[in-house]
Design a protein around this motif. Structure first.
Motif, PDB file in Angstrom:
ATOM      1  N   GLU A 131      10.364  68.139  76.245  1.00 33.88           N
ATOM      2  CA  GLU A 131      11.261  69.037  76.963  1.00 33.88           C
ATOM      3  C   GLU A 131      12.201  68.275  77.881  1.00 33.88           C
ATOM      4  O   GLU A 131      13.358  68.668  78.066  1.00 33.88           O
ATOM      5  CB  GLU A 131      10.442  70.044  77.761  1.00 33.88           C
ATOM      6  CG  GLU A 131       9.693  71.040  76.883  1.00 33.88           C
ATOM      7  CD  GLU A 131       8.851  72.002  77.700  1.00 33.88           C
ATOM      8  OE1 GLU A 131       8.772  71.795  78.930  1.00 33.88           O
ATOM      9  OE2 GLU A 131       8.282  72.955  77.118  1.00 33.88           O
ATOM     10  N   ALA A 132      11.706  67.167  78.477  1.00 33.06           N
ATOM     11  CA  ALA A 132      12.580  66.371  79.340  1.00 33.06           C
ATOM     12  C   ALA A 132      13.686  65.702  78.535  1.00 33.06           C
ATOM     13  O   ALA A 132      14.805  65.501  79.031  1.00 33.06           O
ATOM     14  CB  ALA A 132      11.749  65.319  80.086  1.00 33.06           C
ATOM     15  N   LYS A 133      13.411  65.372  77.307  1.00 32.60           N
ATOM     16  CA  LYS A 133      14.405  64.675  76.483  1.00 32.60           C
ATOM     17  C   LYS A 133      15.346  65.641  75.780  1.00 32.60           C
ATOM     18  O   LYS A 133      16.563  65.417  75.734  1.00 32.60           O
ATOM     19  CB  LYS A 133      13.679  63.803  75.465  1.00 32.60           C
ATOM     20  CG  LYS A 133      14.608  62.945  74.633  1.00 32.60           C
ATOM     21  CD  LYS A 133      13.808  62.024  73.714  1.00 32.60           C
ATOM     22  CE  LYS A 133      14.738  61.127  72.899  1.00 32.60           C
ATOM     23  NZ  LYS A 133      13.986  60.205  72.007  1.00 32.60           N
ATOM     24  N   TYR A 134      14.813  66.739  75.240  1.00 38.52           N
ATOM     25  CA  TYR A 134      15.638  67.655  74.436  1.00 38.52           C
ATOM     26  C   TYR A 134      15.882  68.997  75.113  1.00 38.52           C
ATOM     27  O   TYR A 134      16.669  69.795  74.619  1.00 38.52           O
ATOM     28  CB  TYR A 134      14.972  67.895  73.075  1.00 38.52           C
ATOM     29  CG  TYR A 134      14.807  66.634  72.261  1.00 38.52           C
ATOM     30  CD1 TYR A 134      15.897  66.058  71.598  1.00 38.52           C
ATOM     31  CD2 TYR A 134      13.573  66.012  72.164  1.00 38.52           C
ATOM     32  CE1 TYR A 134      15.738  64.899  70.859  1.00 38.52           C
ATOM     33  CE2 TYR A 134      13.408  64.854  71.430  1.00 38.52           C
ATOM     34  CZ  TYR A 134      14.492  64.301  70.768  1.00 38.52           C
ATOM     35  OH  TYR A 134      14.342  63.153  70.039  1.00 38.52           O
ATOM     36  N   GLY A 135      15.187  69.265  76.215  1.00 41.40           N
ATOM     37  CA  GLY A 135      15.367  70.541  76.875  1.00 41.40           C
ATOM     38  C   GLY A 135      14.474  71.607  76.263  1.00 41.40           C
ATOM     39  O   GLY A 135      13.869  71.434  75.212  1.00 41.40           O
ATOM     40  N   ASP A 136      14.402  72.719  76.988  1.00 43.63           N
ATOM     41  CA  ASP A 136      13.582  73.827  76.520  1.00 43.63           C
ATOM     42  C   ASP A 136      14.386  74.648  75.518  1.00 43.63           C
ATOM     43  O   ASP A 136      15.408  75.250  75.862  1.00 43.63           O
ATOM     44  CB  ASP A 136      13.151  74.690  77.719  1.00 43.63           C
ATOM     45  CG  ASP A 136      12.080  75.693  77.313  1.00 43.63           C
ATOM     46  OD1 ASP A 136      11.754  75.732  76.095  1.00 43.63           O
ATOM     47  OD2 ASP A 136      11.588  76.430  78.182  1.00 43.63           O
ATOM     48  N   ARG A 137      13.964  74.675  74.300  1.00 42.25           N
ATOM     49  CA  ARG A 137      14.696  75.388  73.248  1.00 42.25           C
ATOM     50  C   ARG A 137      14.647  76.899  73.440  1.00 42.25           C
ATOM     51  O   ARG A 137      15.526  77.618  72.984  1.00 42.25           O
ATOM     52  CB  ARG A 137      14.109  75.030  71.875  1.00 42.25           C
ATOM     53  CG  ARG A 137      14.272  73.568  71.509  1.00 42.25           C
ATOM     54  CD  ARG A 137      15.728  73.208  71.305  1.00 42.25           C
ATOM     55  NE  ARG A 137      15.890  71.808  70.948  1.00 42.25           N
ATOM     56  CZ  ARG A 137      17.068  71.247  70.685  1.00 42.25           C
ATOM     57  NH1 ARG A 137      18.164  71.980  70.762  1.00 42.25           N
ATOM     58  NH2 ARG A 137      17.147  69.967  70.372  1.00 42.25           N
ATOM     59  N   LEU A 148      -1.775  66.320  74.530  1.00 36.60           N
ATOM     60  CA  LEU A 148      -0.844  67.298  73.977  1.00 36.60           C
ATOM     61  C   LEU A 148       0.128  67.800  75.047  1.00 36.60           C
ATOM     62  O   LEU A 148       1.330  67.921  74.801  1.00 36.60           O
ATOM     63  CB  LEU A 148      -1.631  68.470  73.385  1.00 36.60           C
ATOM     64  CG  LEU A 148      -0.807  69.584  72.733  1.00 36.60           C
ATOM     65  CD1 LEU A 148       0.036  69.039  71.590  1.00 36.60           C
ATOM     66  CD2 LEU A 148      -1.716  70.705  72.229  1.00 36.60           C
ATOM     67  N   ALA A 149      -0.374  68.055  76.306  1.00 36.39           N
ATOM     68  CA  ALA A 149       0.495  68.532  77.381  1.00 36.39           C
ATOM     69  C   ALA A 149       1.506  67.470  77.776  1.00 36.39           C
ATOM     70  O   ALA A 149       2.678  67.773  78.054  1.00 36.39           O
ATOM     71  CB  ALA A 149      -0.355  68.941  78.580  1.00 36.39           C
ATOM     72  N   ARG A 150       1.103  66.216  77.799  1.00 31.99           N
ATOM     73  CA  ARG A 150       2.024  65.137  78.157  1.00 31.99           C
ATOM     74  C   ARG A 150       3.138  64.984  77.128  1.00 31.99           C
ATOM     75  O   ARG A 150       4.306  64.770  77.467  1.00 31.99           O
ATOM     76  CB  ARG A 150       1.238  63.834  78.321  1.00 31.99           C
ATOM     77  CG  ARG A 150       2.100  62.698  78.877  1.00 31.99           C
ATOM     78  CD  ARG A 150       1.279  61.483  79.272  1.00 31.99           C
ATOM     79  NE  ARG A 150       0.647  60.858  78.114  1.00 31.99           N
ATOM     80  CZ  ARG A 150      -0.665  60.919  77.858  1.00 31.99           C
ATOM     81  NH1 ARG A 150      -1.482  61.591  78.681  1.00 31.99           N
ATOM     82  NH2 ARG A 150      -1.173  60.334  76.786  1.00 31.99           N
ATOM     83  N   LYS A 151       2.794  65.116  75.866  1.00 29.25           N
ATOM     84  CA  LYS A 151       3.805  64.993  74.821  1.00 29.25           C
ATOM     85  C   LYS A 151       4.804  66.152  74.874  1.00 29.25           C
ATOM     86  O   LYS A 151       6.000  65.980  74.619  1.00 29.25           O
ATOM     87  CB  LYS A 151       3.131  64.949  73.449  1.00 29.25           C
ATOM     88  CG  LYS A 151       2.322  63.680  73.204  1.00 29.25           C
ATOM     89  CD  LYS A 151       3.226  62.460  73.185  1.00 29.25           C
ATOM     90  CE  LYS A 151       2.426  61.187  72.887  1.00 29.25           C
ATOM     91  NZ  LYS A 151       3.309  59.976  72.926  1.00 29.25           N
ATOM     92  N   VAL A 152       4.327  67.340  75.259  1.00 33.37           N
ATOM     93  CA  VAL A 152       5.232  68.485  75.383  1.00 33.37           C
ATOM     94  C   VAL A 152       6.214  68.274  76.525  1.00 33.37           C
ATOM     95  O   VAL A 152       7.409  68.572  76.413  1.00 33.37           O
ATOM     96  CB  VAL A 152       4.417  69.775  75.573  1.00 33.37           C
ATOM     97  CG1 VAL A 152       5.342  70.948  75.907  1.00 33.37           C
ATOM     98  CG2 VAL A 152       3.606  70.089  74.318  1.00 33.37           C
ATOM     99  N   GLU A 153       5.738  67.739  77.663  1.00 34.03           N
ATOM    100  CA  GLU A 153       6.627  67.481  78.800  1.00 34.03           C
ATOM    101  C   GLU A 153       7.674  66.434  78.442  1.00 34.03           C
ATOM    102  O   GLU A 153       8.853  66.562  78.803  1.00 34.03           O
ATOM    103  CB  GLU A 153       5.804  67.027  79.998  1.00 34.03           C
ATOM    104  CG  GLU A 153       4.935  68.127  80.594  1.00 34.03           C
ATOM    105  CD  GLU A 153       4.092  67.621  81.744  1.00 34.03           C
ATOM    106  OE1 GLU A 153       4.189  66.397  82.034  1.00 34.03           O
ATOM    107  OE2 GLU A 153       3.354  68.415  82.339  1.00 34.03           O
ATOM    108  N   GLU A 154       7.278  65.407  77.719  1.00 34.91           N
ATOM    109  CA  GLU A 154       8.239  64.373  77.327  1.00 34.91           C
ATOM    110  C   GLU A 154       9.303  64.955  76.381  1.00 34.91           C
ATOM    111  O   GLU A 154      10.487  64.624  76.470  1.00 34.91           O
ATOM    112  CB  GLU A 154       7.502  63.221  76.648  1.00 34.91           C
ATOM    113  CG  GLU A 154       6.587  62.440  77.592  1.00 34.91           C
ATOM    114  CD  GLU A 154       5.819  61.352  76.870  1.00 34.91           C
ATOM    115  OE1 GLU A 154       6.006  61.246  75.612  1.00 34.91           O
ATOM    116  OE2 GLU A 154       5.044  60.623  77.514  1.00 34.91           O
TER     117      GLU A 154
END
Length: 239
Positions: free
Chosen positions: A230-236, A222-228
């Motif tokens: 945010e890296a692609k779409y940025g922190d909303r 779950l943590a890895r998917k969140v990092e991917e």
């Protein structure tokens, strides 16, 4: 020049002079339709039959006298002066006349009301006191006799034993035991709660192959998917 010359219009013909008409000729001339023969057919099934018709002629002198009388009346009305509302009586009604009319109306009302009351009165004979007492005593005696009859009546109610009641209840269509009805055949089986041994006999159903089974997701994945993301779409949240 001859092409553009205008032709003079012809002189209009003189109108024929109307022949003067003598009224006496009109009144005295017999009508050709006063006597005639017509064909009459009562219905489509009847044969046509000739019938002679004769119209009664009107006396010309009577018509002349009526016309002269009408002309005289019209001439008289023409010479009369025109009347307006001022020519008619415009005096107000006096208070005394109103009081007299009201008094006369009340007097007539009293007379007519008295006639009405007299015509609708019924002749009611006065009952004698002795006769009324006898009637009342007879009514009281009849009532007391009815009460005594009810009190002295023996309705003869007999007691029924329980055995006879049970016997009669069996004959009724709805007086059956629960086990006699087909819908209550499993009532004994479900009346008691099953124990754990009976539940274990049912076995365990494997749902791992169900289409809606999404499985378990661990924290690392779950943590890895969140990092991917945010890296692609940025922190909303920071946007």
């Amino acid at each position: 020049m001859g092409l553009f010359s205008k032709k003079k219009p012809a002189a209009p013909a003189a109108a024929p002079t109307p022949k003067p008409v003598d009224p006496d000729d009109i009144w005295n001339t017999p009508s050709p339709k006063r006597r005639q023969t017509v064909i009459v057919k009562e219905s489509k099934y009847d044969d046509p039959m000739p019938e002679n018709l004769e119209v009664e002629s009107v006396d010309p002198e009577m018509i002349k006298s009526k016309m002269a009388q009408l002309e005289a009346e019209l001439e008289e009305k023409k010479n009369q002066p025109i009347k307006t509302h001022a020519d008619y009586g415009t005096s107000t009604v006096a208070a005394e006349e109103i009081i007299d009319a009201q008094t006369e109306y009340e007097r007539l009302y009293e007379v007519e009301h008295e006639k009405y009351v007299k015509s609708h009165q019924e002749e009611i004979s006065v009952a004698k006191e002795q006769g009324m007492a006898e009637k009342m005593e007879a009514m009281y005696a009849e009532h007391e006799a009815k009460v005594a009859e009810v009190e002295n009546t023996d309705f003869e109610f007999s007691e029924v034993g329980q055995a006879e009641v049970d016997k009669k209840m069996i004959d009724l269509p709805y007086a059956k035991k629960p086990e006699d009805y087909p819908e209550y055949k499993d009532i004994a089986a479900v009346s008691a709660e099953p124990d754990q041994a009976e539940l274990d006999k049912l076995g365990v159903i494997d749902h791992s192959e169900d289409p809606d089974n999404i499985g378990n997701v661990d924290e690392e994945l779950l943590a890895r998917k969140v990092e991917e993301f945010e890296a692609k779409y940025g922190d909303r949240k920071k946007a």
